[in-house]
Design an enzyme around this catalytic site. Structure first.
Site, PDB file in Angstrom:
ATOM      1  N   HIS A 101      37.078  84.746   2.051  1.00 27.65           N
ATOM      2  CA  HIS A 101      36.422  85.794   0.961  1.00 27.65           C
ATOM      3  C   HIS A 101      34.813  85.425   1.095  1.00 27.65           C
ATOM      4  CE1 HIS A 101      39.733  85.571  -1.774  1.00 27.65           C
ATOM      5  NE2 HIS A 101      39.882  86.705  -1.155  1.00 27.65           N
ATOM      6  N   LYS A 152      49.713  91.214 -13.441  1.00 30.61           N
ATOM      7  CA  LYS A 152      49.978  90.351 -12.198  1.00 30.61           C
ATOM      8  C   LYS A 152      49.651  88.735 -12.835  1.00 30.61           C
ATOM      9  CE  LYS A 152      48.268  89.911  -7.257  1.00 30.61           C
ATOM     10  NZ  LYS A 152      47.219  90.488  -6.439  1.00 30.61           N
ATOM     11  N   ARG A 192      41.562  91.081   7.849  1.00 31.73           N
ATOM     12  CA  ARG A 192      41.931  90.269   8.749  1.00 31.73           C
ATOM     13  C   ARG A 192      42.632  90.468  10.138  1.00 31.73           C
ATOM     14  NH1 ARG A 192      44.681  87.901   3.466  1.00 31.73           N
ATOM     15  NH2 ARG A 192      45.027  90.013   3.382  1.00 31.73           N
ATOM     16  N   SER A 232      44.667  83.957  -0.333  1.00 27.05           N
ATOM     17  CA  SER A 232      44.941  83.137  -1.585  1.00 27.05           C
ATOM     18  C   SER A 232      46.101  82.740  -2.049  1.00 27.05           C
ATOM     19  CB  SER A 232      44.173  83.823  -2.768  1.00 27.05           C
ATOM     20  OG  SER A 232      42.864  84.113  -2.511  1.00 27.05           O
TER      21      SER A 232
HETATM   22  O1  PNS Z   1      42.191  90.679  -3.523  1.00 28.36           O
HETATM   23  P1  PNS Z   1      43.234  92.047  -3.528  1.00 28.36           P
HETATM   24  O2  PNS Z   1      44.113  91.785  -4.521  1.00 28.36           O
HETATM   25  O3  PNS Z   1      43.665  92.382  -2.209  1.00 28.36           O
HETATM   26  O4  PNS Z   1      42.109  93.285  -4.151  1.00 28.36           O
HETATM   27  C1  PNS Z   1      42.667  94.489  -4.082  1.00 28.36           C
HETATM   28  C2  PNS Z   1      41.638  95.462  -4.953  1.00 28.36           C
HETATM   29  C3  PNS Z   1      41.272  95.036  -6.359  1.00 28.36           C
HETATM   30  C4  PNS Z   1      40.365  95.504  -4.098  1.00 28.36           C
HETATM   31  C5  PNS Z   1      42.337  96.705  -5.218  1.00 28.36           C
HETATM   32  O5  PNS Z   1      43.707  96.625  -5.646  1.00 28.36           O
HETATM   33  C6  PNS Z   1      41.612  97.861  -6.249  1.00 28.36           C
HETATM   34  O6  PNS Z   1      40.500  98.284  -5.730  1.00 28.36           O
HETATM   35  N1  PNS Z   1      42.008  97.722  -7.287  1.00 28.36           N
HETATM   36  C7  PNS Z   1      41.401  98.532  -8.575  1.00 28.36           C
HETATM   37  C8  PNS Z   1      42.264  99.786  -8.881  1.00 28.36           C
HETATM   38  C9  PNS Z   1      42.047 100.917  -8.006  1.00 28.36           C
HETATM   39  O7  PNS Z   1      40.924 101.388  -7.855  1.00 28.36           O
HETATM   40  N2  PNS Z   1      42.900 101.561  -7.446  1.00 28.36           N
HETATM   41  C10 PNS Z   1      42.793 102.802  -6.396  1.00 28.36           C
HETATM   42  C11 PNS Z   1      42.710 102.379  -4.967  1.00 28.36           C
HETATM   43  S1  PNS Z   1      42.418 103.469  -3.965  1.00 28.36           S
END
Ligand code: PNS
Length: 177
Positions: A23, A47, A96, A133
């Protein structure tokens, strides 16, 4: 508004449970490209997490302090709504491996369609291409060495948290006997 006074702002969103060197690689490189980076921690009540949102924000704030143009915040709901409310036009995401691409592309296209917010994909340093993570937590839980994958402070807090959990479990099972 003159071109000089426009602040180029981007968001690095994620769960950051906890923040890893992978990150930080993306955040630090994004901080070189933009005037201001907002690291946004997703509040996801459905979660379960090892660190609370407040703890994750605190860790992120400490490990990004030296960059100068990074601030840390949290959000819930749609990321594009957060971006819209704060005039953030760009999401920066680390890729990644090819396996990340399908889902990330889908989200990027959806976010662009929903609110015109663009996504910049940044290839992670190959050193961190396997890093997640969730894997770090699993390895550390079974006593594996993850010290090279996390900032020192985060590594220390992770070991403390796992130790606390072990003690709590022991206390619980002792009470049951
Ligand atoms: O670290 P992560 O869990 O892979 O992050 C994922 C994250 C938070 C970037 C993604 O789940 C997100 O943007 N969630 C917010 C909800 C949202 O906007 N969903 C629609 C995506 S098109």
């Amino acid at each position: 508004m003159s071109a000089e006074s426009i602040v180029r702002r981007a968001v690095c969103p994620g769960s950051f449970d906890p923040v890893t060197n992978g990150h930080l690689d993306i955040i630090s490189r994004a901080a070189d490209l933009y005037d201001e980076i907002v690291v946004a921690v997703l509040v996801n009540k459905s979660k379960s997490s090892l660190f609370t949102v407040e703890e994750r924000i605190s860790l992120l704030t400490e490990v990004t302090q030296s960059y100068g143009n990074v601030r840390v915040d949290s959000f819930h709901g749609l990321l594009v709504e957060y971006c819209r409310a704060r005039q953030i036009p760009v999401i920066v995401k680390g890729l990644r491996a090819v396996s990340d691409f399908d889902y990330e592309l889908q989200m990027a296209q959806m976010n662009r369609g929903l609110a015109g917010v663009d996504t910049l994909f940044m290839p992670t340093n190959p050193e961190y291409s396997f890093l997640a993570s969730s894997l770090v937590k699993e390895i550390a839980t079974y006593g594996g060495d993850v010290s090279s994958l996390l900032p020192e402070l985060v590594h220390k807090r992770l070991l403390e948290r796992l130790e606390e959990q072990t003690r709590a479990r022991r206390a619980d099972s002792g009470q049951l006997r």
